[in-house]
Write a protein that holds these residues in place. Structure first.
Motif, short mmCIF file in Angstrom:
data_model
loop_
_atom_site.label_atom_id
_atom_site.label_comp_id
_atom_site.label_asym_id
_atom_site.label_seq_id
_atom_site.Cartn_x
_atom_site.Cartn_y
_atom_site.Cartn_z
N ARG A 1 0.84 -1.18 0.00
CA ARG A 1 0.00 0.00 0.00
C ARG A 1 0.88 1.25 0.00
N VAL A 2 0.38 2.30 -0.66
CA VAL A 2 1.02 3.61 -0.55
C VAL A 2 0.06 4.50 0.22
N ARG A 3 0.62 5.31 1.13
CA ARG A 3 -0.22 6.21 1.94
C ARG A 3 0.39 7.61 1.89
N LEU A 4 -0.49 8.57 1.68
CA LEU A 4 -0.09 9.98 1.68
C LEU A 4 -0.79 10.65 2.85
N ASP A 5 0.01 11.29 3.69
CA ASP A 5 -0.47 11.96 4.91
C ASP A 5 0.04 13.40 4.85
N GLY A 6 -0.69 14.24 4.13
CA GLY A 6 -0.23 15.62 3.97
C GLY A 6 1.07 15.67 3.19
N GLU A 7 2.14 16.07 3.85
CA GLU A 7 3.44 16.19 3.19
C GLU A 7 4.32 14.96 3.39
N ARG A 8 3.84 13.95 4.12
CA ARG A 8 4.63 12.74 4.35
C ARG A 8 3.95 11.57 3.65
N ALA A 9 4.77 10.59 3.27
CA ALA A 9 4.22 9.43 2.56
C ALA A 9 5.01 8.18 2.90
N TRP A 10 4.33 7.02 2.77
CA TRP A 10 4.94 5.74 3.07
C TRP A 10 4.52 4.70 2.06
N LEU A 11 5.42 3.76 1.85
CA LEU A 11 5.12 2.53 1.14
C LEU A 11 5.12 1.46 2.22
N THR A 12 4.04 0.70 2.32
CA THR A 12 3.89 -0.29 3.39
C THR A 12 3.65 -1.66 2.79
N VAL A 13 4.39 -2.64 3.28
CA VAL A 13 4.21 -4.03 2.90
C VAL A 13 3.68 -4.75 4.14
N LYS A 14 2.50 -5.37 3.99
CA LYS A 14 1.90 -6.10 5.11
C LYS A 14 1.86 -7.58 4.75
N GLY A 15 2.37 -8.40 5.66
CA GLY A 15 2.39 -9.84 5.47
C GLY A 15 1.08 -10.49 5.86
N PRO A 16 1.01 -11.81 5.74
CA PRO A 16 -0.22 -12.52 6.11
C PRO A 16 -0.48 -12.43 7.61
N ARG A 17 -1.75 -12.48 7.96
CA ARG A 17 -2.13 -12.42 9.38
C ARG A 17 -1.77 -13.73 10.08
N LYS A 18 -1.31 -13.56 11.31
CA LYS A 18 -1.08 -14.69 12.22
C LYS A 18 -1.80 -14.31 13.50
N GLY A 19 -3.02 -14.81 13.64
CA GLY A 19 -3.86 -14.38 14.75
C GLY A 19 -4.30 -12.95 14.52
N LEU A 20 -4.06 -12.08 15.49
CA LEU A 20 -4.41 -10.67 15.36
C LEU A 20 -3.26 -9.84 14.80
N GLY A 21 -2.12 -10.47 14.52
CA GLY A 21 -0.95 -9.72 14.09
C GLY A 21 -0.48 -10.06 12.70
N ARG A 22 0.45 -9.24 12.23
CA ARG A 22 1.07 -9.47 10.93
C ARG A 22 2.35 -8.68 10.86
N LEU A 23 3.28 -9.17 10.02
CA LEU A 23 4.50 -8.41 9.78
C LEU A 23 4.17 -7.18 8.97
N GLU A 24 4.84 -6.08 9.28
CA GLU A 24 4.61 -4.84 8.56
C GLU A 24 5.97 -4.17 8.32
N PHE A 25 6.22 -3.82 7.07
CA PHE A 25 7.43 -3.11 6.68
C PHE A 25 7.00 -1.77 6.13
N GLU A 26 7.56 -0.70 6.66
CA GLU A 26 7.12 0.63 6.24
C GLU A 26 8.34 1.46 5.85
N TYR A 27 8.24 2.13 4.69
CA TYR A 27 9.34 2.93 4.17
C TYR A 27 8.83 4.30 3.77
N GLU A 28 9.42 5.34 4.34
CA GLU A 28 9.03 6.69 3.95
C GLU A 28 9.53 6.96 2.54
#
Length: 168
Positions: free
Chosen positions: A40-67
């Motif tokens: 996913r790409v997210r734009l928050d005003g003047e900041r932005a991130w590219l986020t990679v979310k892994g498969p869910r394991k219970g209520l959690g998941r791996l998340e990698f976030e790069y500005e």
């Protein structure tokens, strides 16, 4: 790398507004779904991130976030992202030592309000504010893609009761 554990809830009433801090517009676009993962790409005003979310394991998941540069995110939202974009105004509400994020959806999901809280571990005890309603953490009807699909099918704005009456 972060192992994100979050729980999602319906919002029972507007009592959260009295304690809300901030209110920023977020624009999300799906670069690509990959079975049980997504980028996913997210734009928050003047900041932005590219986020990679892994498969869910219970209520959690791996998340990698790069500005990334906000101009890049804006261009990705216009030209690369698949499907409808999601816009929401995110408010922070602090309660009993935890930060709750209340998302007030805009655009095609206007009218939907959900709250999320991130935890350190799945069995972490926490108290819910009185404005927090039913938990929908594992409910597939409350995934963004499912809500957008239902919105297209019904051809009118969604309501929480409309989502709850849809088949999971």
């Amino acid at each position: 790398m972060l192992f994100e554990i979050e729980r999602k809830f319906l919002v029972a009433h507007d009592g959260w507004r009295a304690a809300a801090v901030g209110g920023r517009l977020l624009r999300d676009g799906l670069v690509g779904p990959y079975h049980t993962s997504k980028v996913r790409v997210r734009l928050d005003g003047e900041r932005a991130w590219l986020t990679v979310k892994g498969p869910r394991k219970g209520l959690g998941r791996l998340e990698f976030e790069y500005e990334i540069p906000s101009d890049d995110a804006d261009e990705m939202l216009r030209s690369v992202c698949q499907g409808e974009q999601v816009e929401k105004i995110r408010h922070n509400v602090f309660h009993d030592g935890l930060k709750w994020e209340v998302d007030v959806y805009q655009g095609s999901l206007s009218g939907i309000v959900l709250a999320e809280v991130e935890l350190q571990r799945e069995d972490q005890p926490f108290s819910k504010p009185d404005w927090v309603g039913q938990e929908v953490s594992g409910d597939p009807r409350f995934k963004k893609a499912a809500m957008l699909k239902l919105r297209r099918q019904v051809g009118r704005p969604l309501t929480i009761s409309g989502i709850l009456s849809a088949s999971p």
